[in-house]
Design a protein around this motif. Sequence first.
Motif, PDB file in Angstrom:
ATOM      1  N   UNK A 136       0.678  -1.224  -0.100  1.00  0.00           N
ATOM      2  CA  UNK A 136      -0.045   0.055   0.119  1.00  0.00           C
ATOM      3  C   UNK A 136       0.701   1.342  -0.043  1.00  0.00           C
ATOM      4  N   UNK A 137       2.223   1.049   0.062  1.00  0.00           N
ATOM      5  CA  UNK A 137       2.937   2.376   0.184  1.00  0.00           C
ATOM      6  C   UNK A 137       3.872   2.463  -1.087  1.00  0.00           C
ATOM      7  N   UNK A 138       3.388   3.550  -2.234  1.00  0.00           N
ATOM      8  CA  UNK A 138       4.074   3.582  -3.198  1.00  0.00           C
ATOM      9  C   UNK A 138       5.458   4.495  -3.229  1.00  0.00           C
ATOM     10  N   UNK A 139       6.667   3.631  -3.444  1.00  0.00           N
ATOM     11  CA  UNK A 139       7.855   4.381  -3.455  1.00  0.00           C
ATOM     12  C   UNK A 139       7.944   5.666  -4.628  1.00  0.00           C
ATOM     13  N   UNK A 140       8.543   6.381  -4.073  1.00  0.00           N
ATOM     14  CA  UNK A 140       8.949   7.725  -5.067  1.00  0.00           C
ATOM     15  C   UNK A 140       9.410   7.199  -6.314  1.00  0.00           C
ATOM     16  N   UNK A 141      10.077   6.219  -6.287  1.00  0.00           N
ATOM     17  CA  UNK A 141      10.713   5.795  -7.730  1.00  0.00           C
ATOM     18  C   UNK A 141       9.920   5.633  -8.644  1.00  0.00           C
ATOM     19  N   UNK A 142       8.521   5.076  -8.162  1.00  0.00           N
ATOM     20  CA  UNK A 142       7.360   4.322  -8.852  1.00  0.00           C
ATOM     21  C   UNK A 142       6.632   5.528  -9.594  1.00  0.00           C
ATOM     22  N   UNK A 143       6.893   6.936  -9.062  1.00  0.00           N
ATOM     23  CA  UNK A 143       6.041   7.863  -9.553  1.00  0.00           C
ATOM     24  C   UNK A 143       6.273   8.190 -11.132  1.00  0.00           C
ATOM     25  N   UNK A 144       5.239   8.173 -11.889  1.00  0.00           N
ATOM     26  CA  UNK A 144       5.528   8.639 -13.559  1.00  0.00           C
ATOM     27  C   UNK A 144       4.750  10.020 -13.659  1.00  0.00           C
ATOM     28  N   UNK A 145       4.803  10.342 -14.787  1.00  0.00           N
ATOM     29  CA  UNK A 145       4.027  11.641 -15.192  1.00  0.00           C
ATOM     30  C   UNK A 145       2.553  11.444 -14.872  1.00  0.00           C
ATOM     31  N   UNK A 146       1.947  10.057 -14.975  1.00  0.00           N
ATOM     32  CA  UNK A 146       0.472  10.159 -14.719  1.00  0.00           C
ATOM     33  C   UNK A 146       0.093   9.661 -13.497  1.00  0.00           C
ATOM     34  N   UNK A 147       1.196   9.617 -12.531  1.00  0.00           N
ATOM     35  CA  UNK A 147       0.729   9.234 -11.092  1.00  0.00           C
ATOM     36  C   UNK A 147       0.019  10.255 -10.497  1.00  0.00           C
ATOM     37  N   UNK A 148      -1.023   9.908  -9.586  1.00  0.00           N
ATOM     38  CA  UNK A 148      -1.608  10.781  -8.796  1.00  0.00           C
ATOM     39  C   UNK A 148      -1.664  10.170  -7.422  1.00  0.00           C
ATOM     40  N   UNK A 149      -1.556  11.223  -6.521  1.00  0.00           N
ATOM     41  CA  UNK A 149      -1.534  10.807  -5.013  1.00  0.00           C
ATOM     42  C   UNK A 149      -2.875  11.142  -4.433  1.00  0.00           C
ATOM     43  N   UNK A 150      -3.036  10.460  -3.212  1.00  0.00           N
ATOM     44  CA  UNK A 150      -4.018  10.708  -2.721  1.00  0.00           C
ATOM     45  C   UNK A 150      -4.489   9.342  -1.723  1.00  0.00           C
ATOM     46  N   UNK A 151      -5.707   8.891  -1.872  1.00  0.00           N
ATOM     47  CA  UNK A 151      -6.288   7.775  -1.234  1.00  0.00           C
ATOM     48  C   UNK A 151      -5.490   6.524  -1.964  1.00  0.00           C
ATOM     49  N   UNK A 152      -5.239   5.419  -1.080  1.00  0.00           N
ATOM     50  CA  UNK A 152      -4.742   4.136  -1.538  1.00  0.00           C
ATOM     51  C   UNK A 152      -5.985   3.373  -1.822  1.00  0.00           C
TER      52      UNK A 152
END
Length: 96
Positions: A19-35
């Motif tokens: 449930x914890x997304x590493x920052x290295x997995x963030x791409x240009x379409x990644x949205x943060x908020x609810x898991x």
Amino acid sequence: FEPGTSGWCGGAIYFTNTPHLKSTKFGPDTRTGAVIQAKVNMGRMAEMDRRCSADFGRGISQAVRHGYDSLRFNPGDGDEFVILSASRVVSMRRFK
């Protein structure tokens, strides 16, 4: 869920097994908020290398073209599971 427009495996829907997304997995379409905790019917899953390639080609579109429903790959920072269609999502709930 809607497919993104880019990523190691092409425009698709990406999941991790944590449930914890590493920052290295963030791409240009990644949205943060609810898991979201999702149950996904992965069907026949292709095993890809760290660049999302296999003997038959690269990415989710090539995997689907060769009879797979999904794929798993690890770009070096943890497993990612990829589907092309949201219809493979069986259920989901807000985790936090």
